[in-house]
Design a protein around this motif. Structure first.
Motif, mmCIF file in Angstrom:
data_model
loop_
_atom_site.group_PDB
_atom_site.id
_atom_site.type_symbol
_atom_site.label_atom_id
_atom_site.label_comp_id
_atom_site.label_asym_id
_atom_site.label_seq_id
_atom_site.Cartn_x
_atom_site.Cartn_y
_atom_site.Cartn_z
ATOM 1 N N ARG A 1 1.037 -1.319 0.134
ATOM 2 C CA ARG A 1 0.088 0.110 -0.652
ATOM 3 C C ARG A 1 0.604 0.990 0.535
ATOM 4 N NH1 ARG A 1 -3.713 -0.851 3.402
ATOM 5 N NH2 ARG A 1 -4.598 1.256 3.775
ATOM 6 N N PRO A 2 0.568 2.445 -0.854
ATOM 7 C CA PRO A 2 1.854 3.631 -1.062
ATOM 8 C C PRO A 2 1.547 4.341 0.750
ATOM 9 C CG PRO A 2 -0.281 3.041 -2.521
ATOM 10 C CD PRO A 2 -0.471 2.231 -1.570
ATOM 11 N N PRO A 3 2.723 4.264 0.494
ATOM 12 C CA PRO A 3 3.118 5.371 2.038
ATOM 13 C C PRO A 3 2.218 6.956 2.289
ATOM 14 C CG PRO A 3 5.286 3.886 2.021
ATOM 15 C CD PRO A 3 4.324 3.702 0.602
ATOM 16 N N LEU A 4 2.027 7.096 2.853
ATOM 17 C CA LEU A 4 1.381 8.818 3.167
ATOM 18 C C LEU A 4 1.571 9.924 3.690
ATOM 19 C CD1 LEU A 4 -2.234 7.076 3.048
ATOM 20 C CD2 LEU A 4 -1.033 7.343 0.407
ATOM 21 N N ALA A 5 1.536 10.803 3.569
ATOM 22 C CA ALA A 5 1.489 11.764 4.306
ATOM 23 C C ALA A 5 0.600 12.926 4.533
ATOM 24 C CB ALA A 5 3.253 12.760 4.057
ATOM 25 N N ILE A 6 -0.289 13.040 4.903
ATOM 26 C CA ILE A 6 -1.859 13.604 5.731
ATOM 27 C C ILE A 6 -0.868 14.852 6.477
ATOM 28 C CG2 ILE A 6 -3.694 13.713 5.925
ATOM 29 C CD1 ILE A 6 -3.078 10.363 5.069
ATOM 30 N N ALA A 7 -1.922 15.228 6.071
ATOM 31 C CA ALA A 7 -1.808 16.699 7.057
ATOM 32 C C ALA A 7 -3.295 17.302 6.667
ATOM 33 C CB ALA A 7 -0.950 17.755 6.846
ATOM 34 N N VAL A 8 -3.733 17.760 7.852
ATOM 35 C CA VAL A 8 -5.272 18.504 7.966
ATOM 36 C C VAL A 8 -4.980 20.000 8.848
ATOM 37 C CG1 VAL A 8 -7.585 18.140 8.405
ATOM 38 C CG2 VAL A 8 -6.392 16.321 8.050
ATOM 39 N N ASP A 9 -5.950 20.991 8.409
ATOM 40 C CA ASP A 9 -5.667 21.757 8.996
ATOM 41 C C ASP A 9 -6.804 22.598 9.705
ATOM 42 O OD1 ASP A 9 -7.219 23.577 6.717
ATOM 43 O OD2 ASP A 9 -6.447 23.756 6.027
ATOM 44 N N ALA A 10 -7.312 23.252 10.080
ATOM 45 C CA ALA A 10 -8.277 24.525 11.342
ATOM 46 C C ALA A 10 -9.420 23.878 10.757
ATOM 47 C CB ALA A 10 -8.133 24.716 12.051
ATOM 48 N N VAL B 1 -3.122 18.460 2.924
ATOM 49 C CA VAL B 1 -2.242 17.900 1.777
ATOM 50 C C VAL B 1 -2.281 16.621 2.112
ATOM 51 C CG1 VAL B 1 0.191 18.283 1.183
ATOM 52 C CG2 VAL B 1 -0.971 20.188 1.995
ATOM 53 N N LEU B 2 -2.061 15.736 0.985
ATOM 54 C CA LEU B 2 -2.133 14.851 0.963
ATOM 55 C C LEU B 2 -0.313 14.012 0.321
ATOM 56 C CD1 LEU B 2 -3.096 11.057 1.303
ATOM 57 C CD2 LEU B 2 -4.490 11.578 -0.599
ATOM 58 N N ARG B 3 0.648 13.350 0.261
ATOM 59 C CA ARG B 3 1.315 13.791 -0.394
ATOM 60 C C ARG B 3 0.866 11.683 -0.271
ATOM 61 N NH1 ARG B 3 6.659 15.015 1.012
ATOM 62 N NH2 ARG B 3 6.888 15.958 -1.778
ATOM 63 N N ILE B 4 1.664 10.580 -1.662
ATOM 64 C CA ILE B 4 1.265 9.573 -1.714
ATOM 65 C C ILE B 4 2.616 8.970 -2.086
ATOM 66 C CG2 ILE B 4 0.131 7.945 -3.089
ATOM 67 C CD1 ILE B 4 -1.933 10.079 -3.354
ATOM 68 N N ALA B 5 2.996 8.951 -1.648
ATOM 69 C CA ALA B 5 4.428 7.616 -2.340
ATOM 70 C C ALA B 5 3.751 6.547 -3.722
ATOM 71 C CB ALA B 5 5.283 6.939 -1.359
ATOM 72 N N HIS B 6 4.636 6.818 -4.199
ATOM 73 C CA HIS B 6 5.148 5.767 -5.658
ATOM 74 C C HIS B 6 5.713 5.265 -6.180
ATOM 75 C CE1 HIS B 6 4.486 4.923 -9.763
ATOM 76 N NE2 HIS B 6 3.344 4.414 -9.843
ATOM 77 N N SER B 7 5.939 3.738 -6.188
ATOM 78 C CA SER B 7 6.708 3.468 -7.108
ATOM 79 C C SER B 7 6.280 2.350 -8.377
ATOM 80 C CB SER B 7 7.900 2.913 -6.026
ATOM 81 O OG SER B 7 8.524 2.188 -6.663
ATOM 82 N N GLY B 8 7.186 1.475 -8.738
ATOM 83 C CA GLY B 8 6.983 0.619 -9.995
ATOM 84 C C GLY B 8 6.117 1.184 -11.189
ATOM 85 N N ASP B 9 4.788 -0.158 -11.588
ATOM 86 C CA ASP B 9 4.468 0.190 -13.111
ATOM 87 C C ASP B 9 3.619 0.703 -12.691
ATOM 88 O OD1 ASP B 9 6.881 -0.713 -14.431
ATOM 89 O OD2 ASP B 9 6.010 -2.527 -14.345
ATOM 90 N N GLU B 10 2.053 1.249 -11.539
ATOM 91 C CA GLU B 10 1.053 0.854 -11.598
ATOM 92 C C GLU B 10 1.204 2.644 -12.032
ATOM 93 O OE1 GLU B 10 -1.607 -0.601 -8.301
ATOM 94 O OE2 GLU B 10 -1.501 1.612 -7.737
ATOM 95 N N ASP B 11 -0.278 2.535 -12.800
ATOM 96 C CA ASP B 11 -0.394 4.446 -13.526
ATOM 97 C C ASP B 11 -0.441 5.316 -11.709
ATOM 98 O OD1 ASP B 11 -1.120 6.281 -14.308
ATOM 99 O OD2 ASP B 11 -2.881 5.708 -15.635
ATOM 100 N N PRO B 12 0.580 6.559 -12.129
ATOM 101 C CA PRO B 12 0.200 7.649 -10.769
ATOM 102 C C PRO B 12 -1.700 7.495 -10.850
ATOM 103 C CG PRO B 12 2.489 7.804 -11.606
ATOM 104 C CD PRO B 12 1.611 6.601 -12.312
#
Length: 460
Positions: A254-263, A268-279
């Motif tokens: 499963r893609p590692p994530l960085a999630i940040a929510v403001d008040a 912001v949602l940052r999604i790690a991607h590696s390999g051949d699956e279409d981003p």
């Protein structure tokens, strides 16, 4: 072993009774681990089977990825069904139970007492006895042998080990004024049955999913195409098999994530991607998850970040969506509530040390099977928040290569999990609910860590 006596499942006097109670309590889903657990449980004296701590110590020698341990504990305490004259099959509709299992597991699943005996019909078990065996060699090429031992010799690979390498979190939360942040890392699906397929010349390969569903990790497994190609090349049936090391190195995560929510509910949602699956698939799933979680798409920035690591895939259980639902639930007070568009809903909260989850799944079809799948989903969520992770080396290769190194919660580390099925839903349309349970349990487990900024919270 000279002079020793070896007893297998078939050699137990009360094997059928044990299979009955395993089925009756939902302690066997795929059945891969069940015969071994039964043999060890049968060796325990009756008073030891009544001792929860002794049962958990016994289970240290085993791993079940499906049931979350709770149904297995209950089965061992109850003992073989024939000892009290009962029988698991009485009054049960196996067809209805199988429908519920398929709804929750996402692949065809047979429910019967036979599954607990190991006779559930794994596709690799149906390969002809004279089939050649293909394994990946150390150089990444497939080698073929007359037997498994022969193929192992030809492959030249050394069995993987557990490392002491520190964990890493491949994507960072950006600087900002956030009310909630979360970073996740690489997690191994940890299914017990490595990918396998066999094919006769000119035939259709057996599906990789026929050897266990793997929580979505086998959807695009290469072993089916390899089995077909090699069978045609050699003019004989061929079994193409992954080893555990292959699963970890080549199987999707499963893609590692960085999630940040403001008040204001943006973020912001940052999604790690590696390999051949279409981003673009990750972005599409992220948007669906944000909407399902009740966030406003226009207030979020979604970014895919290419990283060095094993292949990522959104095909795995509730990837991205589960984490977003957990983050959304965490912004409210307990209990943690997750609702799906279908109407399925899960409400999770710790009552002391016990995780209690109320599920709304329409007609249960089979309450035992529903409870078992929900318990398994909760166990996976607890592990993901607390302990599950795989370490990588400096160039992104997994270095934790044994199933014991993934941080999967053992029986003695797993809190009691109680699944309460809503009576008001009985008779309604059956709804798949285990993804909602997974997300709600993620939120409840995370809340119990006071919202630690990184998962797993208890490993570094």
């Amino acid at each position: 072993m000279a002079g020793r006596r070896v007893t297998t499942f078939e050699g137990l006097d009360d094997a059928d009774g044990w299979a009955d109670v395993m089925s009756a309590t939902g302690a066997s889903q795929c059945g891969f681990c069940t015969p071994g657990i039964i043999v060890r449980a049968a060796s325990l004296a009756l008073e030891r089977r009544r001792d929860a701590a002794a049962v958990d110590r016994m289970l240290l020698a085993h791993l079940c990825r499906c049931t979350g341990w709770q149904p297995i504990r209950e089965a061992i305490v109850a003992g073989p069904w024939t000892s009290n004259g009962g029988h698991a099959g009485v009054g049960r509709d196996d067809d209805a139970a199988s429908v519920r299992a398929e709804m929750e597991g996402g692949v065809g699943q047979h429910v019967s007492v036979a599954v607990a005996t190991g006779a559930g019909g794994f596709s690799d078990d149906l390969a002809p006895d004279d089939a050649l065996v293909a394994l990946l060699a150390a150089d990444g090429e497939w080698v073929v042998g007359d037997s498994l031992d022969d193929a192992r010799q030809r492959s030249g690979k050394v069995q993987g080990r557990r490392s002491t390498t520190a964990l890493s979190w491949p994507v960072d939360v950006p600087a900002g004024s956030w009310v909630r942040t979360l970073e996740t890392t690489w997690v191994e699906p940890g299914y017990l049955e490595p990918d396998a397929s066999w094919c006769a010349p000119g035939g259709e390969p057996s599906p990789a999913l026929g050897n266990g569903g793997a929580f979505g990790a086998k959807v695009a497994s290469e072993v089916t195409s390899v089995a077909r190609r090699l069978a045609d090349e050699h003019g004989r049936p061929v079994r193409a098999l992954y080893t555990r090391e292959d699963v970890v190195r080549r199987g999707p995560k499963r893609p590692p994530l960085a999630i940040a929510v403001d008040a204001d509910g943006g973020g912001v949602l940052r999604i790690a991607h590696s390999g051949d699956e279409d981003p673009a698939r990750s972005v599409d799933v992220a948007r669906q998850g944000l909407e399902l979680a009740g966030f406003t798409l226009a207030s979020w920035h979604v970014e895919v970040v290419d990283v060095a690591g094993p292949p990522t895939s959104v095909a795995l259980r509730a990837s991205i969506v589960g984490e977003l639902l957990a983050v959304a639930a965490s912004l409210d007070t307990a209990p943690d509530v997750v609702a799906l568009t279908s109407g399925a809903r899960a409400v999770a909260e710790f009552d002391g040390d016990e995780l209690v989850i109320h599920v709304h799944a329409g007609d249960p079809l089979d309450a035992t099977v529903l409870r078992s799948y929900c318990t398994g989903a909760a166990h996976a969520a607890l592990g993901m928040v607390r302990s599950e992770a795989v370490a990588l080396d400096d160039i992104g290769r997994p270095v934790d290569l044994t199933i014991r190194s993934f941080g999967i919660l053992r029986a003695q580390d797993t809190p009691a999990i109680r699944i309460e099925i809503a009576d008001a839903d009985r008779g309604g349309e059956p709804l798949a609910v285990s993804d909602a349970v997974f997300a709600a349990a993620l939120a409840a487990a995370w809340r119990s860590t006071s919202f630690a900024p990184r998962w797993p919270a208890h490993r570094r």
